[in-house]
Design a protein around this motif. Structure first.
Motif, PDB file in Angstrom:
ATOM      1  N   GLN A 181      -6.608  -0.460  -3.111  1.00 45.48           N
ATOM      2  CA  GLN A 181      -5.382  -0.764  -2.286  1.00 45.48           C
ATOM      3  C   GLN A 181      -5.473   0.329  -1.072  1.00 45.48           C
ATOM      4  N   VAL A 182      -6.421   1.376  -1.362  1.00 40.84           N
ATOM      5  CA  VAL A 182      -6.127   2.602  -0.267  1.00 40.84           C
ATOM      6  C   VAL A 182      -6.838   1.981   0.990  1.00 40.84           C
ATOM      7  N   PRO A 183      -7.887   1.224   1.149  1.00 41.93           N
ATOM      8  CA  PRO A 183      -8.023   1.045   2.624  1.00 41.93           C
ATOM      9  C   PRO A 183      -7.128  -0.009   3.394  1.00 41.93           C
ATOM     10  N   MET A 184      -6.341  -0.533   2.436  1.00 47.73           N
ATOM     11  CA  MET A 184      -5.627  -1.648   3.061  1.00 47.73           C
ATOM     12  C   MET A 184      -4.444  -1.024   3.915  1.00 47.73           C
ATOM     13  N   HIS A 185      -3.593  -0.051   3.791  1.00 46.08           N
ATOM     14  CA  HIS A 185      -2.726   0.708   4.660  1.00 46.08           C
ATOM     15  C   HIS A 185      -3.227   0.944   6.006  1.00 46.08           C
ATOM     16  N   PRO A 186      -4.481   1.650   5.968  1.00 42.19           N
ATOM     17  CA  PRO A 186      -4.988   1.841   7.466  1.00 42.19           C
ATOM     18  C   PRO A 186      -5.460   0.640   7.973  1.00 42.19           C
TER      19      PRO A 186
ATOM     20  N   ILE B 296       9.622  -1.303  -3.980  1.00 42.43           N
ATOM     21  CA  ILE B 296      11.127  -0.682  -3.717  1.00 42.43           C
ATOM     22  C   ILE B 296      10.752   0.390  -2.626  1.00 42.43           C
ATOM     23  N   PHE B 297       9.946   1.240  -2.749  1.00 39.72           N
ATOM     24  CA  PHE B 297       9.582   2.443  -2.275  1.00 39.72           C
ATOM     25  C   PHE B 297       9.628   1.984  -0.644  1.00 39.72           C
ATOM     26  N   ILE B 298       8.939   1.122  -0.387  1.00 34.80           N
ATOM     27  CA  ILE B 298       8.679   0.694   1.017  1.00 34.80           C
ATOM     28  C   ILE B 298       9.856   0.186   1.716  1.00 34.80           C
TER      29      ILE B 298
ATOM     30  N   ILE C 273       3.518   8.427   6.397  1.00 40.64           N
ATOM     31  CA  ILE C 273       3.288   8.909   7.756  1.00 40.64           C
ATOM     32  C   ILE C 273       3.217   7.524   8.800  1.00 40.64           C
ATOM     33  N   PHE C 274       2.693   6.385   8.221  1.00 41.97           N
ATOM     34  CA  PHE C 274       2.281   5.272   9.137  1.00 41.97           C
ATOM     35  C   PHE C 274       3.728   4.669   9.564  1.00 41.97           C
ATOM     36  N   LEU C 275       4.877   4.507   8.747  1.00 40.46           N
ATOM     37  CA  LEU C 275       5.935   3.798   9.247  1.00 40.46           C
ATOM     38  C   LEU C 275       6.632   4.528  10.454  1.00 40.46           C
TER      39      LEU C 275
ATOM     40  N   THR D  14      -5.291  10.586  -7.431  1.00 40.72           N
ATOM     41  CA  THR D  14      -5.676  10.888  -5.641  1.00 40.72           C
ATOM     42  C   THR D  14      -5.406   9.595  -4.977  1.00 40.72           C
ATOM     43  N   ALA D  15      -5.942   8.450  -5.389  1.00 42.96           N
ATOM     44  CA  ALA D  15      -5.608   7.191  -4.592  1.00 42.96           C
ATOM     45  C   ALA D  15      -4.057   6.867  -4.687  1.00 42.96           C
ATOM     46  N   ARG D  16      -3.284   7.184  -5.846  1.00 47.22           N
ATOM     47  CA  ARG D  16      -1.891   6.925  -5.773  1.00 47.22           C
ATOM     48  C   ARG D  16      -1.071   7.783  -4.654  1.00 47.22           C
ATOM     49  N   LEU D  17      -1.575   9.094  -4.651  1.00 49.04           N
ATOM     50  CA  LEU D  17      -1.167  10.142  -3.849  1.00 49.04           C
ATOM     51  C   LEU D  17      -1.215   9.727  -2.337  1.00 49.04           C
ATOM     52  N   SER D  18      -2.585   9.157  -2.014  1.00 46.89           N
ATOM     53  CA  SER D  18      -3.086   8.896  -0.851  1.00 46.89           C
ATOM     54  C   SER D  18      -2.222   7.654  -0.216  1.00 46.89           C
ATOM     55  N   THR D  19      -1.811   6.668  -1.182  1.00 48.37           N
ATOM     56  CA  THR D  19      -1.009   5.440  -0.929  1.00 48.37           C
ATOM     57  C   THR D  19       0.194   6.093  -0.348  1.00 48.37           C
ATOM     58  N   VAL D  20       1.182   7.160  -1.208  1.00 48.95           N
ATOM     59  CA  VAL D  20       2.502   7.435  -0.624  1.00 48.95           C
ATOM     60  C   VAL D  20       2.432   8.156   0.709  1.00 48.95           C
TER      61      VAL D  20
END
Length: 359
Positions: free
Chosen positions: A68-73, A308-310, A24-26, A13-19
């Motif tokens: 790392q999930v809270p880092m992106h928000p 690479i994804f980013i 969405i954020f970019l 779930t955490a990895r899916l949330s990161t993706v």
């Protein structure tokens, strides 16, 4: 519920949330703020992904995916706050340099995508040749699948033709690409260095790139779909948010992103098998592929796959439609050129190929 199963569910779930957050954020930042804010967020996410990948490389704890999930928000809020009022001059400068690096990396992305696509197509062709010896059922099924791929690619090209060939130059490039594909296919059959599986995959690759040349779904935000502050009524707010997200994510960019990441992933899996001796089995030498340099490269690519994804996603979002069209044409002709070189310099096929009716 077993603890390991619960932990696996949390990690997935955490990895899916990161993706999803990155997806969405970019584009959200690009639509609501500016290109500089988008590049700054991309740079911050890239630096964070490098740190995350390095921690995985040396620590390897599965808890990192959750941590790392809270880092992106948080980085998104930092970016919004930095561009809300007066912007520090160093921030646009850093974003500008990151944008230049992404632009300079365009040929590298084209080379990686073209070579990975060709590598995957050739691997599928090799697997098809191996299945031919298993019986007539496999041979018939592979022939039907290849025929379906040929028909699908031809239909895809015909449907895409009106929007792809919208100028004399585009029509000329399309004709040259199709003629080159057909001639290389017959040359490969004549030299017995290819088969219908590989050539049908190349036809699909060319059709896919031609389709992207005619798709124009730019990242344009309707003011009516703008993000509004949270109101007392939550349902209209959520509906506005859903409409905003659905209209913010450019569909061709998502298609290109998914395709590029898939071929890069499969190519990284194929790389360790390249250069194997003829007497090596599938498990490699000395019970594994760990001793091969390509295996170490694959491990590094998988470790830093978020970086690479980013980078790939930011590069695709940054390009306008005309730039994407030109890079698509370059991708088509680069892939065909590499394939032509491979057909000329490759060794004669084995006995299995002689039994495979390519004509």
């Amino acid at each position: 519920m077993a603890p390991w199963l619960l932990w696996h569910a949390l990690s997935s779930t955490a990895r899916l949330s990161t993706v999803l957050q990155i997806l969405i954020f970019l584009p959200l930042t690009l639509s609501t703020l500016s290109k500089s804010a988008f590049l700054l967020l991309s740079l911050l996410l890239f630096i964070h992904s490098l740190i995350h990948g390095t921690l995985i490389l040396f620590w390897g704890s599965p808890a990192l995916s959750i941590m790392q999930v809270p880092m992106h928000p948080f980085l998104l809020l930092v970016c919004f706050n930095a561009f809300s009022e007066s912007v520090h001059p160093w921030l646009p400068l850093a974003a500008s340099w990151w944008g230049k690096i992404l632009q300079w990396s365009s040929p590298g992305f084209i080379v990686m995508e073209g070579m990975s696509s060709l590598l995957v197509a050739q691997r599928l062709g090799q697997v098809g040749k191996e299945l031919v010896g298993e019986g007539e059922v496999y041979q018939f099924g592979l022939l039907v699948g290849a025929a379906a791929a040929y028909v699908a690619s031809a239909w895809w090209i015909v449907v895409s033709y009106p929007v792809t060939a919208d100028s004399p130059l585009s029509s000329t490039l399309l004709g040259v690409a199709l003629t080159t594909l057909i001639f290389l296919t017959f040359i490969g059959f004549a030299l017995r260095r290819t088969n219908v599986i590989e050539t049908s995959c190349l036809a699909l690759i060319v059709a896919y790139n031609l389709w992207l040349c005619g798709v124009d779904d730019a990242l344009v935000l309707d003011p009516a779909l703008s993000y509004t502050p949270l109101l007392s009524n939550i349902l209209p707010h959520l509906q506005t948010l859903v409409n905003f997200v659905s209209n913010t994510l450019p569909k061709p960019v998502l298609f290109a992103l998914v395709y590029r990441l898939i071929v890069l992933h499969f190519a990284s899996r194929i790389l360790p098998t390249i250069g194997a001796d003829s007497w090596d089995n599938e498990s490699g030498v000395d019970d594994g592929w760990e001793g091969r340099p390509t295996s170490k490269l694959t491990y590094l690519l998988l470790t830093y796959r978020q970086s690479i994804f980013i980078t790939v996603y930011s590069h695709l979002l940054m390009l306008d439609h005309s730039s994407q069209v030109w890079w698509r044409w370059m991708n088509i002709f680069f892939t065909l050129a590499i394939w032509s070189v491979e057909l000329v310099v490759s060794n004669e096929d084995d006995v299995v190929t002689k039994e495979w009716k390519v004509d």
